[in-house]
Design an enzyme around this catalytic site. Structure first.
Site, mmCIF file in Angstrom:
data_model
loop_
_atom_site.group_PDB
_atom_site.id
_atom_site.type_symbol
_atom_site.label_atom_id
_atom_site.label_comp_id
_atom_site.label_asym_id
_atom_site.label_seq_id
_atom_site.Cartn_x
_atom_site.Cartn_y
_atom_site.Cartn_z
ATOM 1 N N ARG A 46 0.851 -1.201 0.000
ATOM 2 C CA ARG A 46 0.000 0.000 0.000
ATOM 3 C C ARG A 46 0.884 1.248 0.000
ATOM 4 O O ARG A 46 0.570 2.245 -0.632
ATOM 5 C CB ARG A 46 -0.943 0.007 1.216
ATOM 6 C CG ARG A 46 -1.651 1.327 1.399
ATOM 7 C CD ARG A 46 -2.906 1.289 2.255
ATOM 8 N NE ARG A 46 -2.883 0.375 3.351
ATOM 9 C CZ ARG A 46 -2.253 0.565 4.529
ATOM 10 N NH1 ARG A 46 -1.589 1.678 4.766
ATOM 11 N NH2 ARG A 46 -2.293 -0.357 5.467
ATOM 12 N N TYR A 98 -16.374 18.602 -14.061
ATOM 13 C CA TYR A 98 -16.920 17.250 -14.230
ATOM 14 C C TYR A 98 -17.939 16.949 -13.112
ATOM 15 O O TYR A 98 -17.689 17.256 -11.939
ATOM 16 C CB TYR A 98 -15.753 16.245 -14.204
ATOM 17 C CG TYR A 98 -16.163 14.814 -14.011
ATOM 18 C CD1 TYR A 98 -17.006 14.184 -14.915
ATOM 19 C CD2 TYR A 98 -15.704 14.083 -12.917
ATOM 20 C CE1 TYR A 98 -17.384 12.866 -14.724
ATOM 21 C CE2 TYR A 98 -16.069 12.771 -12.731
ATOM 22 C CZ TYR A 98 -16.913 12.171 -13.638
ATOM 23 O OH TYR A 98 -17.299 10.868 -13.445
ATOM 24 N N ASP A 170 -7.038 20.131 -12.995
ATOM 25 C CA ASP A 170 -7.391 18.833 -13.571
ATOM 26 C C ASP A 170 -7.061 18.913 -15.059
ATOM 27 O O ASP A 170 -7.717 19.631 -15.818
ATOM 28 C CB ASP A 170 -8.885 18.551 -13.333
ATOM 29 C CG ASP A 170 -9.292 17.168 -13.827
ATOM 30 O OD1 ASP A 170 -8.620 16.633 -14.732
ATOM 31 O OD2 ASP A 170 -10.302 16.634 -13.322
ATOM 32 N N LYS A 195 -8.417 8.158 -18.773
ATOM 33 C CA LYS A 195 -8.679 8.815 -20.051
ATOM 34 C C LYS A 195 -7.438 8.759 -20.953
ATOM 35 O O LYS A 195 -6.971 7.681 -21.252
ATOM 36 C CB LYS A 195 -9.187 10.231 -19.778
ATOM 37 C CG LYS A 195 -10.288 10.301 -18.687
ATOM 38 C CD LYS A 195 -11.516 9.539 -19.102
ATOM 39 C CE LYS A 195 -12.643 9.411 -18.111
ATOM 40 N NZ LYS A 195 -12.577 9.776 -16.749
HETATM 41 C C1 PLP Z 1 -12.129 15.839 -16.130
HETATM 42 C C2 PLP Z 1 -12.325 14.624 -15.270
HETATM 43 N N1 PLP Z 1 -11.757 14.585 -14.057
HETATM 44 C C3 PLP Z 1 -11.909 13.521 -13.236
HETATM 45 C C4 PLP Z 1 -12.669 12.431 -13.619
HETATM 46 C C5 PLP Z 1 -12.837 11.269 -12.662
HETATM 47 O O1 PLP Z 1 -11.990 10.226 -13.015
HETATM 48 P P1 PLP Z 1 -12.289 8.666 -12.707
HETATM 49 O O2 PLP Z 1 -13.521 8.301 -13.469
HETATM 50 O O3 PLP Z 1 -11.048 7.978 -13.168
HETATM 51 O O4 PLP Z 1 -12.500 8.548 -11.236
HETATM 52 C C6 PLP Z 1 -13.287 12.434 -14.867
HETATM 53 C C7 PLP Z 1 -14.104 11.273 -15.281
HETATM 54 O O5 PLP Z 1 -14.784 11.303 -16.277
HETATM 55 C C8 PLP Z 1 -13.115 13.562 -15.715
HETATM 56 O O6 PLP Z 1 -13.693 13.622 -16.926
#
Ligand code: PLP
Length: 379
Positions: A46, A98, A170, A195
């Protein structure tokens, strides 16, 4: 070294035991210690895992950070960043972030005494007006999902640096191939590695990249305390995905530009939002910040019925949540990724019932366009 070279080599020495070129998947939960307190830097998986460490060093290099920590999902990466704060702290957030991030902030973290204000971060003045004595973090999504607003990061970075406020970005949509927020004043960068970084729609994960050693220390401590780590196999998958990030992003960008142009000229499409179109409200800023525009496009079909007809009739484009994979994915933000955003907020932000989001893949672009064209004729 250039980006493509770093993507393939950074953090990835040939295996010391066998010379294996690909970093092995260290599928172990613990490590034998030679004697009490005497070990090779690995005690319990971990806390540390060599496969995860190789990926973390790789992403830190690509994002121009000093270190990184990989998580079980983008959401657990974002959660851990927010755990740098304390009850009573205030956060300013990009207003059409998001839906999962909005849900985490409003329906989970607010219960622990954090406060959030959502503003249009394309205007640094709005960020400045929202500042309070208790503001400890500005959280930007660049571009925002799905309305593709591009924050004025350079001006916001000056505001946060002057006041000792952490700036978090992000960077999931652009990837470090097109945009490196730390070069523009960010203190921390997060990704859903699910992604573009992994890129093959076969792993869920997240990463936090840190600029400062004290943040790295705290994120590492919290990651170990909370435990939402990326598995060795997923770490290996993301590392493998990143080896082709440069070529994939170039193709996403080339295809994205052509699909955006096709949609912009299509009589059934009312509006296209793509940072690479001169009609985008922050087109000049996009050109300055990004070295390409990528494959994410939002467009307006005019109504739920029109959006439904299109989504029901595509064959190559897969109707699915998520983005950033090699295959073209198409989705309906109002009922899918942003269903957790209250309807009045959604409409105010421009996430209409007729809006469709497409993550343009790297198939032959003529096939993607033909599929969209045929499906648009079906209404
Ligand atoms: C811009 C963005 N940030 C964070 C996330 C969250 O990521 P995860 O689905 O891997 O938890 C997403 C998911 O679609 C996203 O589009």
């Amino acid at each position: 070294m250039g980006f493509a070279t770093e993507a393939i080599h950074a953090g990835q020495e040939p295996d010391a035991t066998t010379g294996a070129v690909s970093v092995p998947i260290y599928q172990t939960s613990t490590y034998v210690q030679e004697a009490l307190g005497k070990h090779k830097g690995f005690e319990y998986a971990r806390t540390q895992n060599p496969t995860r460490l190789a990926l973390e060093r790789n992403v830190a290099t690509l994002e121009c950070g000093s270190s990184a920590h990989c998580f079980a999902s983008g959401m657990s990466a974002i959660t851990t960043v927010l755990l740098l704060l304390r009850a009573g702290d205030h956060v300013i957030v990009s207003e059409n972030t998001y839906g999962g991030t909005y849900r985490l902030f409003e329906r989970v973290l607010r219960n622990f005494g954090l406060d959030f204000t959502y503003v249009d971060t394309s205007d640094a003045g709005e960020v400045e007006s929202a500042l309070r004595d208790s503001t400890r973090m500005v959280f930007l999504e660049i571009p925002t999902n799905p309305v593709m607003t591009i924050a004025d990061i350079d001006a916001i970075g000056r505001i946060t640096t002057d006041r000792g406020i952490r700036l978090v970005v992000d960077n999931t949509f652009m990837s470090p191939f097109f945009f490196r927020p730390i070069e523009h004043g960010a203190d921390l960068v997060v990704h859903s590695t699910t992604k573009y970084l992994n890129g093959h729609s076969d792993s869920v994960g997240g990463v936090v990249v840190e600029k400062h050693a004290e943040d790295a220390e705290r994120i590492g401590f919290t990651q170990n305390a909370v435990g939402a780590i990326l598995s060795p196999f997923d770490s290996w998958l993301v590392m493998r995905g990143i080896k082709t990030l440069a070529v994939r992003m170039q193709q996403h960008d080339a295809n994205g530009r052509q699909v955006a142009q096709f949609l912009a000229e299509h009589p059934k499409v009312q509006k296209v939002i793509y940072p690479g179109l001169s009609t985008h409200p922050q087109f000049q800023r996009a050109r300055k910040l990004f070295s390409g525009f990528g494959g994410m496009i939002a467009f307006e079909t005019g109504s739920l019925a029109a959006a439904r007809a299109l989504l029901d009739n595509v064959r190559l484009c897969a109707l699915a949540e998520s983005l950033g994979g090699v295959e073209t994915l198409i989705s309906h933000p109002a009922t899918m990724t942003h269903a957790s955003v209250p309807v009045e907020d959604r409409l105010r932000l421009g996430i209409t019932d007729g809006m469709v989001r497409i993550s343009v893949g790297i198939e032959d672009v003529d096939d993607i366009i033909a599929d969209l064209d045929r499906a648009l004729q079906q209404e």
